[in-house]
Scaffold this motif. Sequence first.
Motif, PDB file in Angstrom:
ATOM      1  N   THR A  91      -8.830  -9.599  -7.022  1.00 28.32           N
ATOM      2  CA  THR A  91      -7.920  -9.266  -5.924  1.00 28.32           C
ATOM      3  C   THR A  91      -8.644  -8.698  -4.709  1.00 28.32           C
ATOM      4  O   THR A  91      -8.036  -8.492  -3.671  1.00 28.32           O
ATOM      5  CB  THR A  91      -6.868  -8.223  -6.363  1.00 28.32           C
ATOM      6  OG1 THR A  91      -7.523  -6.979  -6.640  1.00 28.32           O
ATOM      7  CG2 THR A  91      -6.070  -8.692  -7.551  1.00 28.32           C
ATOM      8  N   GLN A  93      -1.691  -6.232   0.939  1.00 27.58           N
ATOM      9  CA  GLN A  93      -2.486  -5.440   0.009  1.00 27.58           C
ATOM     10  C   GLN A  93      -2.919  -4.127   0.667  1.00 27.58           C
ATOM     11  O   GLN A  93      -2.949  -4.022   1.896  1.00 27.58           O
ATOM     12  CB  GLN A  93      -3.765  -6.191  -0.382  1.00 27.58           C
ATOM     13  CG  GLN A  93      -3.553  -7.386  -1.274  1.00 27.58           C
ATOM     14  CD  GLN A  93      -4.879  -8.068  -1.544  1.00 27.58           C
ATOM     15  OE1 GLN A  93      -5.392  -8.754  -0.669  1.00 27.58           O
ATOM     16  NE2 GLN A  93      -5.413  -7.878  -2.736  1.00 27.58           N
ATOM     17  N   GLU A 142      -5.736  -1.551   1.942  1.00 26.32           N
ATOM     18  CA  GLU A 142      -6.997  -1.907   2.583  1.00 26.32           C
ATOM     19  C   GLU A 142      -7.777  -0.671   3.013  1.00 26.32           C
ATOM     20  O   GLU A 142      -7.214   0.385   3.281  1.00 26.32           O
ATOM     21  CB  GLU A 142      -6.779  -2.823   3.781  1.00 26.32           C
ATOM     22  CG  GLU A 142      -5.923  -2.239   4.865  1.00 26.32           C
ATOM     23  CD  GLU A 142      -5.580  -3.250   5.941  1.00 26.32           C
ATOM     24  OE1 GLU A 142      -6.513  -3.826   6.561  1.00 26.32           O
ATOM     25  OE2 GLU A 142      -4.395  -3.462   6.181  1.00 26.32           O
ATOM     26  N   ALA A 185      -0.526  -0.918   1.735  1.00 28.36           N
ATOM     27  CA  ALA A 185       0.088  -2.225   1.978  1.00 28.36           C
ATOM     28  C   ALA A 185       1.390  -2.069   2.764  1.00 28.36           C
ATOM     29  O   ALA A 185       2.180  -1.150   2.516  1.00 28.36           O
ATOM     30  CB  ALA A 185       0.360  -2.919   0.650  1.00 28.36           C
ATOM     31  N   TYR A 195      -7.617  -4.989  -1.450  1.00 30.60           N
ATOM     32  CA  TYR A 195      -7.690  -4.943  -2.911  1.00 30.60           C
ATOM     33  C   TYR A 195      -6.319  -4.657  -3.504  1.00 30.60           C
ATOM     34  O   TYR A 195      -5.409  -4.181  -2.825  1.00 30.60           O
ATOM     35  CB  TYR A 195      -8.690  -3.872  -3.374  1.00 30.60           C
ATOM     36  CG  TYR A 195      -8.250  -2.475  -3.025  1.00 30.60           C
ATOM     37  CD1 TYR A 195      -7.533  -1.704  -3.937  1.00 30.60           C
ATOM     38  CD2 TYR A 195      -8.512  -1.932  -1.774  1.00 30.60           C
ATOM     39  CE1 TYR A 195      -7.101  -0.434  -3.605  1.00 30.60           C
ATOM     40  CE2 TYR A 195      -8.082  -0.670  -1.442  1.00 30.60           C
ATOM     41  CZ  TYR A 195      -7.386   0.083  -2.360  1.00 30.60           C
ATOM     42  OH  TYR A 195      -6.952   1.334  -2.024  1.00 30.60           O
ATOM     43  N   GLU A 209      -0.174  -7.367  -4.448  1.00 30.26           N
ATOM     44  CA  GLU A 209       0.697  -7.401  -3.273  1.00 30.26           C
ATOM     45  C   GLU A 209       1.676  -6.249  -3.372  1.00 30.26           C
ATOM     46  O   GLU A 209       2.185  -5.940  -4.450  1.00 30.26           O
ATOM     47  CB  GLU A 209       1.429  -8.738  -3.176  1.00 30.26           C
ATOM     48  CG  GLU A 209       0.516  -9.858  -2.744  1.00 30.26           C
ATOM     49  CD  GLU A 209       1.285 -11.064  -2.250  1.00 30.26           C
ATOM     50  OE1 GLU A 209       2.486 -10.969  -1.961  1.00 30.26           O
ATOM     51  OE2 GLU A 209       0.641 -12.122  -2.164  1.00 30.26           O
ATOM     52  N   GLY A 242       0.738  -3.226  -2.813  1.00 33.49           N
ATOM     53  CA  GLY A 242      -0.110  -2.048  -2.949  1.00 33.49           C
ATOM     54  C   GLY A 242      -0.046  -1.404  -4.303  1.00 33.49           C
ATOM     55  O   GLY A 242       0.834  -1.685  -5.114  1.00 33.49           O
TER      56      GLY A 242
END
Length: 107
Positions: free
Chosen positions: A26, A45, A47, A77, A97, A100, A102
């Motif tokens: 991911t 995601q 970040e 996210a 990472y 979806e 978070g």
Amino acid sequence: MKITLQEAISQLTPEQRFAQVMQHGTMSVELYVPDKVDPQQPHAQDELYVIVSGTGQFRNGGEVYPFGPGDVLFVPAGREHRFFDFSDDFQTWVIFYGPEGGEKPQL
């Protein structure tokens, strides 16, 4: 896996100001070098930004932070965020990472 900053920079074009340079599961890594304006939208995601060079301001939701080389910025996210008033030499690594939507914070 390894990439140098110069190798990542060589993948940028005047039209494409970011380059995905690494991926595993991911996790993905990009180099992002916006030109005068940061047009990005919220991402699916979580970040991290690792500032390579330059200075400016960063809006993360309702908060604003100054940034400079070596700083690490986290954005969950889906949150609105943007770099602004940044210097012409601004460059940052972006690390996406997790799932979806978070990761869920541990209590």
